[in-house]
Design a protein around this motif. Structure first.
Motif, PDB file in Angstrom:
ATOM      1  N   UNK A 153       0.830  -1.217   0.000  1.00 34.68           N
ATOM      2  CA  UNK A 153       0.000   0.000   0.000  1.00 34.68           C
ATOM      3  C   UNK A 153       0.857   1.256   0.000  1.00 34.68           C
ATOM      4  N   UNK A 206     -11.413 -16.041  -9.652  1.00 34.17           N
ATOM      5  CA  UNK A 206     -12.874 -16.104  -9.709  1.00 34.17           C
ATOM      6  C   UNK A 206     -13.511 -14.868 -10.321  1.00 34.17           C
ATOM      7  N   UNK A 207     -12.718 -13.825 -10.545  1.00 32.05           N
ATOM      8  CA  UNK A 207     -13.309 -12.575 -11.010  1.00 32.05           C
ATOM      9  C   UNK A 207     -13.213 -12.453 -12.527  1.00 32.05           C
ATOM     10  N   UNK A 219      -6.898 -12.686 -10.044  1.00 31.75           N
ATOM     11  CA  UNK A 219      -7.875 -13.191  -9.088  1.00 31.75           C
ATOM     12  C   UNK A 219      -8.796 -14.100  -9.900  1.00 31.75           C
ATOM     13  N   UNK A 271     -14.135 -19.925  -0.738  1.00 26.27           N
ATOM     14  CA  UNK A 271     -14.103 -18.476  -0.848  1.00 26.27           C
ATOM     15  C   UNK A 271     -14.250 -18.006  -2.278  1.00 26.27           C
ATOM     16  N   UNK A 272     -14.299 -16.686  -2.435  1.00 29.60           N
ATOM     17  CA  UNK A 272     -14.457 -16.112  -3.771  1.00 29.60           C
ATOM     18  C   UNK A 272     -15.888 -15.660  -3.988  1.00 29.60           C
ATOM     19  N   UNK A 273     -16.434 -16.032  -5.150  1.00 28.89           N
ATOM     20  CA  UNK A 273     -17.791 -15.599  -5.484  1.00 28.89           C
ATOM     21  C   UNK A 273     -18.797 -15.963  -4.407  1.00 28.89           C
ATOM     22  N   UNK A 314      -2.494 -12.172  -3.979  1.00 29.57           N
ATOM     23  CA  UNK A 314      -2.622 -11.204  -5.060  1.00 29.57           C
ATOM     24  C   UNK A 314      -3.385  -9.975  -4.589  1.00 29.57           C
ATOM     25  N   UNK A 315      -4.369 -10.170  -3.720  1.00 25.11           N
ATOM     26  CA  UNK A 315      -5.137  -9.028  -3.230  1.00 25.11           C
ATOM     27  C   UNK A 315      -4.254  -8.071  -2.449  1.00 25.11           C
ATOM     28  N   UNK A 319      -9.059  -0.350  -5.327  1.00 26.86           N
ATOM     29  CA  UNK A 319      -8.424  -0.540  -4.020  1.00 26.86           C
ATOM     30  C   UNK A 319      -7.801   0.765  -3.551  1.00 26.86           C
ATOM     31  N   UNK A 331      -0.345 -17.087  -8.866  1.00 31.11           N
ATOM     32  CA  UNK A 331      -0.475 -17.007  -7.417  1.00 31.11           C
ATOM     33  C   UNK A 331      -0.516 -15.575  -6.915  1.00 31.11           C
ATOM     34  N   UNK A 332       0.145 -14.654  -7.619  1.00 35.37           N
ATOM     35  CA  UNK A 332       0.261 -13.308  -7.067  1.00 35.37           C
ATOM     36  C   UNK A 332      -0.325 -12.238  -7.966  1.00 35.37           C
ATOM     37  N   UNK A 333      -0.934 -12.652  -9.056  1.00 34.47           N
ATOM     38  CA  UNK A 333      -1.443 -11.653  -9.984  1.00 34.47           C
ATOM     39  C   UNK A 333      -2.943 -11.704 -10.146  1.00 34.47           C
ATOM     40  N   UNK A 375      -5.266  -4.002  -1.652  1.00 34.19           N
ATOM     41  CA  UNK A 375      -6.497  -4.121  -0.870  1.00 34.19           C
ATOM     42  C   UNK A 375      -6.127  -4.320   0.598  1.00 34.19           C
ATOM     43  N   UNK A 428     -10.686 -15.149  -2.963  1.00 34.62           N
ATOM     44  CA  UNK A 428     -10.204 -15.928  -4.100  1.00 34.62           C
ATOM     45  C   UNK A 428      -8.688 -16.023  -4.125  1.00 34.62           C
ATOM     46  N   UNK A 429      -8.002 -14.932  -3.831  1.00 33.04           N
ATOM     47  CA  UNK A 429      -6.539 -14.956  -3.858  1.00 33.04           C
ATOM     48  C   UNK A 429      -5.976 -13.898  -2.913  1.00 33.04           C
ATOM     49  N   UNK A 466     -16.886   4.302  -5.047  1.00 32.44           N
ATOM     50  CA  UNK A 466     -17.006   3.229  -6.028  1.00 32.44           C
ATOM     51  C   UNK A 466     -16.897   3.770  -7.448  1.00 32.44           C
ATOM     52  N   UNK A 503     -13.493   1.641  -0.292  1.00 33.96           N
ATOM     53  CA  UNK A 503     -14.768   0.991  -0.561  1.00 33.96           C
ATOM     54  C   UNK A 503     -15.811   1.924  -1.122  1.00 33.96           C
ATOM     55  N   UNK A 537     -16.603  -6.620  -4.113  1.00 33.63           N
ATOM     56  CA  UNK A 537     -15.469  -6.946  -4.982  1.00 33.63           C
ATOM     57  C   UNK A 537     -14.242  -7.313  -4.146  1.00 33.63           C
ATOM     58  N   UNK A 538     -14.020  -6.522  -3.082  1.00 35.12           N
ATOM     59  CA  UNK A 538     -12.844  -6.777  -2.243  1.00 35.12           C
ATOM     60  C   UNK A 538     -12.983  -8.117  -1.519  1.00 35.12           C
ATOM     61  N   UNK A 595     -17.599  -1.024  -3.174  1.00 36.17           N
ATOM     62  CA  UNK A 595     -16.637  -1.987  -3.702  1.00 36.17           C
ATOM     63  C   UNK A 595     -16.363  -3.107  -2.718  1.00 36.17           C
ATOM     64  N   UNK A 596     -17.064  -3.091  -1.561  1.00 30.72           N
ATOM     65  CA  UNK A 596     -16.778  -4.098  -0.541  1.00 30.72           C
ATOM     66  C   UNK A 596     -16.937  -5.514  -1.084  1.00 30.72           C
ATOM     67  N   UNK A 616     -14.648 -10.754  -2.506  1.00 28.46           N
ATOM     68  CA  UNK A 616     -14.415 -11.852  -3.443  1.00 28.46           C
ATOM     69  C   UNK A 616     -12.947 -11.964  -3.804  1.00 28.46           C
ATOM     70  N   UNK A 617     -12.301 -10.818  -3.911  1.00 34.50           N
ATOM     71  CA  UNK A 617     -10.892 -10.813  -4.266  1.00 34.50           C
ATOM     72  C   UNK A 617     -10.047 -11.441  -3.160  1.00 34.50           C
TER      73      UNK A 617
END
Lengths: 503, 346
Positions: free
Chosen positions: A332, A354-355, A352, B271-273, B208-209, A367, A348-350, B214, B204-205, A374, A371, B197-198, B194-195, B200-201
């Motif tokens: 951050x 499920x999105x 996401x 987790x995730x969706x 990466x988040x 981010x 693994x680090x890039x 985040x 899910x990972x 938006x 929040x 989205x965060x 955006x909560x 799920x992010x």
């Protein structure tokens, strides 16, 4: 040595995975009483060869001879019975069991089904003392000892199971200098006992210190077998990456004029270091400059990038940026300073998983806004469409799940994610790995055009041509040390190779 | 048809439909709703009314599970919340006074928030695995509830308090309005800010988040707080419905029903969706099942077995692996040689 017969001989080994030829026609031999280094870049087939030899994978074609007679290694047990033992990079012992238990687990000395603890402990102590010069209390749990000792215990276990061929897969990656010397001492002793040792490492210095012979693999193919004293370091590196120096010289330089490094200073790292990952280094980044990081795998390139982004915490030194208070302690912090980081580990680090593509693209921007501010759905769609077009992302559907995209397109989505935040410094760690030639050229061009607009880059790649093509200045790393900084006229393959190979 | 089958609400709605159909065939007056004294009565209304606390708890649980977490303590929070509210009301001189009831409600909700914060802190701050972190409060919370009620059942005589769980507004049980309101709050929070989205992010990972910037700890703590709040409100509904608080049994096994509702609704434990509407359907399925079992007069000693058999069937229907295995079997049923061929081709 060569008048002897090899203890292990592999001929014409082929191994295919769906869509990839992991090994094609690879020969490998190992003599008793030698340390043999297996070298190659990422994806060269080193680990596949080891897994074939230890029976983890089955061989598609080819033969394995042990002491002159053919053996079949279709399971790890068979391989062990044949006399091949492996110590993996990550010690795979049980830290909560005692040292002796770890050595003898599964093969405890028994009498009428009862384990003879005393005998087991005595044997373990003798084994460690005699073969490894190690005098420790074998009744303590393994976790009481350092990683180096644990590694030796793993070796002791391997020796005790069967002791003709010992495979050490990157044993030194988590050891410090003294521990490495201790390990080497033991390797020399085992060697003089007539053991054949297969040694895999990324550290060139260590190869030249301990090995007798080197086998080089590249893209799953056998390049050659050499005696260490007959192969110069620079030749070794060239053979590993598979380029002739004169070919590299004729590279078309994409960035025609070198920008001088007198521009506005963006970030200065001074004495930045982290124990066990990178020795302290200094590096200054300027506005609009592309700084390349060159070096072999494991030389500390990624570690430098992670420190700049705050993904890892440094334990010495710090990063300063003119006009901004405080250092970088977390991603951050870095993002606040407009630094962005595309990790080499895309999966693994890039991304996401499920999105959707759209959500992945806007994620970093959202981010940084928090929040409640938006980004409206309409704006999200606009941004996603804009970047899908700009980056030529395929399929051009923002509602596609990112996990269903190809590697190259995932990479473009990640680039889009960060470009959206309008970074001043974009750190790219292997941005073109595993993606096709077309996408590769697109990404390189993008880097150049953005740098002309004033964006700075830290560019990491295993491919020297690529680093040369895009960089204004190159920092060379070797064995977790920043060894040289090269710019201007000096930036030619020869100089860089020399610095990478060292010695 | 195929696209419809892919929709996340398809299978949950099928199951709910099947349950209702069964009821229709078994006892046709299941669907009858009558208006008496300005209240609607009927089995469907009962399902909504009695299912309300479960729906609430499951909504909170959905968000927690979406971050790859789990909250086992919701049952205990339900008990504590009811106990605190009833205790403070029972000590008042005029139990029906609005001020007293409001104070009681607010203090038990405040405590639920704190308990949620505690869970969130253990998970995100102290890095304890969610199942263990919330197990602590699951056990301790039951004890706290018993302490508050001194192991007795506290009864209150407050028409104001009773209104929350047993009153009705515009002929419908008031609890339905509370649940709908909380569902809308959850939907707004997750889909308009955006909560979602965060969440799920992070689920899910997480790595990466973090690298995307985040604040995953903040996200995780907030979902546990929200889950605590939902459980607290559910506790009020339950205790108000019967005008009493039972520290030993209120909300017992609620966490398991809630987790089941979330999973039936299509949210993965990985987790995730997440699917809030799916969860609502899932909770209604469970409540309908319970009501059905009582209605058709299954002997009490085997109700749990019947319930688990139905739940097993639901989970199997929803399992992609199971469905495709069945389909493959079905398609290749006439060709015994086919399997052999397939193996060779591979």
């Amino acid at each position: 040595m060569s008048d002897q017969d090899p203890i292990l001989q592999m001929r014409g080994i082929h191994k295919r995975f769906p869509g990839v030829k992991a090994l094609s026609n690879v020969d490998f031999r190992l003599f008793p009483g030698e340390v043999h280094a297996l070298m190659g870049e990422n994806g060269a087939g080193k680990s596949t060869l080891i897994k074939v030899l230890t029976g983890v994978y089955s061989i598609d074609e080819g033969t394995v001879d042990m002491e002159g007679s053919p053996i079949s290694v279709t399971s790890p047990q068979e391989s062990q019975t044949a006399g091949i033992s492996t110590v993996y990079q990550e010690v795979n012992l049980c830290p909560n069991l005692t040292v002796a238990e770890n050595i003898y687990i599964g093969r405890e000395p028994r009498k009428f089904g009862r384990i003879l603890w005393k005998e087991m402990n005595r044997n373990a102590a003798v084994l460690l003392k005699e073969r490894l010069n190690l005098d420790i209390d074998v009744t303590l749990p393994l976790q009481y000892y350092s990683v180096a000792i644990q590694q030796l215990v793993a070796i002791a276990r391997a020796l005790n199971i069967s002791a003709k061929v010992l495979i050490l897969d990157e044993p030194t990656s988590s050891l410090d200098r003294n521990e490495v010397q201790q390990l080497f001492g033991i390797m020399r002793k085992l060697k003089s006992d007539g053991l054949a040792i297969l040694f895999v490492t990324h550290f060139l210095d260590q190869v030249y210190e301990i090995s007798d012979r080197i086998t080089i693999l590249r893209n799953g193919e056998f390049v050659g077998e050499y005696r260490v004293n007959e192969l110069s370091r620079i030749d070794l590196v060239l053979k590993m990456i598979g380029k002739e120096l004169n070919l590299l010289e004729e590279l078309p330089q994409l960035s025609q004029e070198y920008k001088d490094s007198s521009g506005e200073v963006l970030l200065t790292a001074s004495g930045l270091g982290r124990k066990g990952s990178i020795e302290p280094f200094d590096l200054t980044l300027h506005k609009g400059e592309v700084v390349g990081l060159a070096g072999l795998l494991g030389s500390g390139r990624t570690e430098v990038a992670r420190l700049f982004f705050g993904a890892d915490k440094p334990d010495q030194g710090g990063i300063t940026s003119p006009g901004i208070e405080g250092g970088i302690h977390s991603p951050r912090d870095a993002i606040k300073r407009k630094i962005a980081f595309c990790s080499e580990n895309r999966k693994a680090e890039g991304i996401i998983d499920d999105l959707t593509v759209r959500e992945n693209i806007i994620l970093a921007l959202q981010a940084s806004r928090g929040w409640f501010r938006t980004i409206s759905r309409k704006r999200q769609d606009e941004l996603a469409d804009e970047y899908i077009q700009l980056m030529n992302i395929n399929p051009p559907n923002p509602e596609h799940l990112i996990k269903n995209l190809s590697g190259g397109n995932q990479q473009k989505v990640l680039l889009a994610r960060w470009l959206l935040t309008e970074p001043r410094l974009l750190i790219l760690d292997e941005p073109t790995r595993g993606i096709d030639v077309g996408a590769k050229a697109e990404i390189q061009k993008l880097v150049l055009s953005l740098s002309r607009q004033g964006m700075s880059f830290l560019f990491i790649s295993s491919e020297l041509e690529e680093v040369l093509r895009v960089s204004d200045r190159i920092a060379v790393l070797r064995d977790r040390n920043k060894v040289k900084e090269i710019s201007g006229e000096e930036m030619n393959p020869h100089e860089i190779m020399q610095a990478i190979a060292g010695g | 048809m195929n696209r419809m089958m892919k929709h996340y609400l398809f299978w949950p709605l099928c199951v709910l439909g099947a349950l209702l159909l069964f009821n229709l065939l078994y006892s046709p007056d299941f669907f009858s709703i009558v208006l008496r004294d300005g209240h609607l009565y009927g089995s469907l209304i009962d399902i909504l009314n009695f299912g309300a606390p479960l729906v609430l708890v499951a909504i909170g649980m959905t968000l927690v599970i979406a971050t790859k977490g789990i909250d086992l303590s919701v049952g205990s929070i339900v008990a504590i919340s009811g106990a605190i509210a009833c205790l403070s009301i029972s000590k008042g001189s005029d139990q029906s006074s609005l001020g007293l009831v409001m104070t009681a409600i607010l203090s038990s909700l405040a405590l639920s928030l704190v308990l949620g914060l505690w869970n969130g802190f253990l998970v995100a701050g102290a890095g304890i695995q969610p199942i263990i972190a919330t197990l602590i409060l699951m056990v301790a919370g039951r004890g706290i509830a018993q302490l508050v009620t001194s192991g007795q059942i506290i009864t209150v005589d407050s028409s104001t308090y009773e209104y929350i769980g047993a009153g009705s507004l515009a002929t419908l049980p008031f609890s339905i309005f509370i649940v709908t309101a909380m569902l809308i709050v959850a939907l707004l929070l997750t889909r308009k800010t955006a909560l979602g989205l965060f969440i799920e992010s992070v689920g899910s990972n997480p790595t990466a988040s973090r690298l995307t910037g985040i604040r995953s700890n903040m996200v995780i703590i907030s979902v546990y707080i929200f889950c605590g709040l939902c459980a607290g409100i559910a506790g009020l509904l339950l205790s108000s419905n019967v005008s009493s608080a039972d520290g030993n049994n209120a909300g017992l096994w609620y966490e398991l029903d809630a987790i089941l509702a979330v999973v039936i609704g299509g949210t993965s434990l990985n987790g995730g969706r997440f699917y809030l509407m799916g969860t609502v359907i899932g909770a209604l399925i469970i409540q309908t099942l319970t009501t059905t079992i009582y209605m058709i007069g299954v002997p009490p000693e085997i109700t749990l077995v019947v319930k688990s058999v139905v739940v097993l069937a639901v989970c199997l229907i929803q399992s992609e692996t199971f469905r495709s295995t069945i389909m493959t079997r079905w398609k290749t049923r006439n060709y015994p040689g086919e399997k052999e061929v397939v193996r060779h081709v591979r």
